[in-house]
Design an enzyme around this catalytic site. Sequence first.
Site, short mmCIF file in Angstrom:
data_model
loop_
_atom_site.label_atom_id
_atom_site.label_comp_id
_atom_site.label_asym_id
_atom_site.label_seq_id
_atom_site.Cartn_x
_atom_site.Cartn_y
_atom_site.Cartn_z
CD GLU A 336 -1.44 0.05 3.64
OE1 GLU A 336 -2.42 0.78 3.40
OE2 GLU A 336 -1.26 -0.53 4.71
CD GLU A 345 2.67 8.52 0.29
OE1 GLU A 345 2.73 7.38 0.80
OE2 GLU A 345 1.85 9.39 0.65
#
Length: 536
Positions: A336, A345
Amino acid sequence: MACVLPAPRKSSCGNYARVVNQILQGLTNMHLWLRLPLEKSEPMDDDLDNKVKNNNQTSEIVDSWELWNSFRLLCDHSSQLCVALDISSTLPSINSLGRWFGEPVRAAILQTNAFLTNAKGYPCLSKRHQKLLTAFFNHSIQAIISGRSNHKVSPVPEGVLSGDENYIEDAPVRHALSPYLDYVAYLYQRMDPLPEQERFEINYRDFLQSPLQPLMDNLEAQTYETFEKDVVKYTQYQRAVAKALVDRVPDDAVSTTRTVLMVVGAGRGPLVRASLQAAEETGRKLKVYAVEKNPNAVITLHSLIKLEGWESLVTVISSDMRCWDAPEKADILVSELLGSFGDNELSPECLDGAQRFLKPDGISIPSSYTSFIQPITASKLHNDIKAHKDIAHFETAYVVKLHRIATLAPTQQVFTFTHPNFSANASNQRYTKLQFEMLPDMGSCLVHGFAGYFDSVLYKDVHLGIEPNTATPNMFSWFPIFFPLRKPIYVPDGSPIEVHFWRCCAPTKVWYEWAVTTPTPSPIHNSNGRSYWVGL
């Protein structure tokens, strides 16, 4: 505290703006509200015919937004200069109205001639006016009644709504305009209450946050706790893992096959739980490796496994996924690592480093993700960034719960990443050029920056994302990302806006650069990652 200023004339407003700007320089606790009519006339067909007959002179097209834009530019986008809109009986197109939701509108001044008369003789508003007023309420814009009473009815007593059976004709009245105010109050009171998710997010509206640095920094316990409450997200992951397990292990091999699943970036264990629940749901046997670099999260992860009795099923690995040597290959790799822009990210870099654990025919969850952008008007965000008085903040991408904005064009795809990617020449650098056509009948607009979103395919038909057209309902783990412009770009009516986006990679960092080339060029923002980057 605010002072309402009369509307400028439709001709030059330079002198008026100069005087107002001088006043603004000395204000601290007061705002000035520029009163403007909410109007935008449209060219008629006979205007085009008359253009030829009258030496190319057509009747003047009135757009009060243009007047506002000229005035606020002259006042250098002062955060203390706001708008009070006069609402009359006619309204411009929906797209034209939409521009104002990105502007600092503080009041909607409802003219009494905007009201219709209902069957009982009381004032009411058209459906379009009702919808507009409700939208203003949602943006904390206050309503003001202005004008003479056009309805010969006794104002409703205090606390009683128009049409209420408890209405007493001889009750004391408050004001001649009370029936209008009561109707507005009625519209406000019948609004649906905010959903639980919106109530949770309300304090984050238009609040600029720096994106997470998941590799450079270890997340705090409170951050983990917030994300773990997102039941919808983990339900989607569980669905994806369940489908992958069924595809991986046919029914006749369930008793003899154990699937190896690796959760990379396991945090405090929500994906481990979702994966084990998927195994139980499908009747498949599972062996889980939970890889996590944050030592504090690892402690919590060990406690969870002991509490749940998963010792024989789950092996905790305290390591950066890019440095760990796995004892065996995985059938399924779950992560995730997605950010608000999908790849912001470092999901591509992390999964590229971890896919060496995966069997050649292994499954990655997520399997792909795509970023999206759209141009927006966002006066509040622009002024909040401008308050820092430096270029660096205008070259930083922010995570923000967008609220007081106007979207000016449909979203378009920016970058796509697919996993696993075993190509020897794979690169995570990207470049794209996009051209946006502004919404029809909207008129001219001011672009303060670009809102960014993502959509992810977890596995096959299981999606997860925040792109407005396909957003996963009731999910709160991600707010949109905002790429500001150092100077807002004026886009004339009918003109497109062309933007360039780069995703740049270096040995120690990844960053974005962006620039507008049409209708007027902007500087290239964040050149060489000088202001904003994500550390590897």
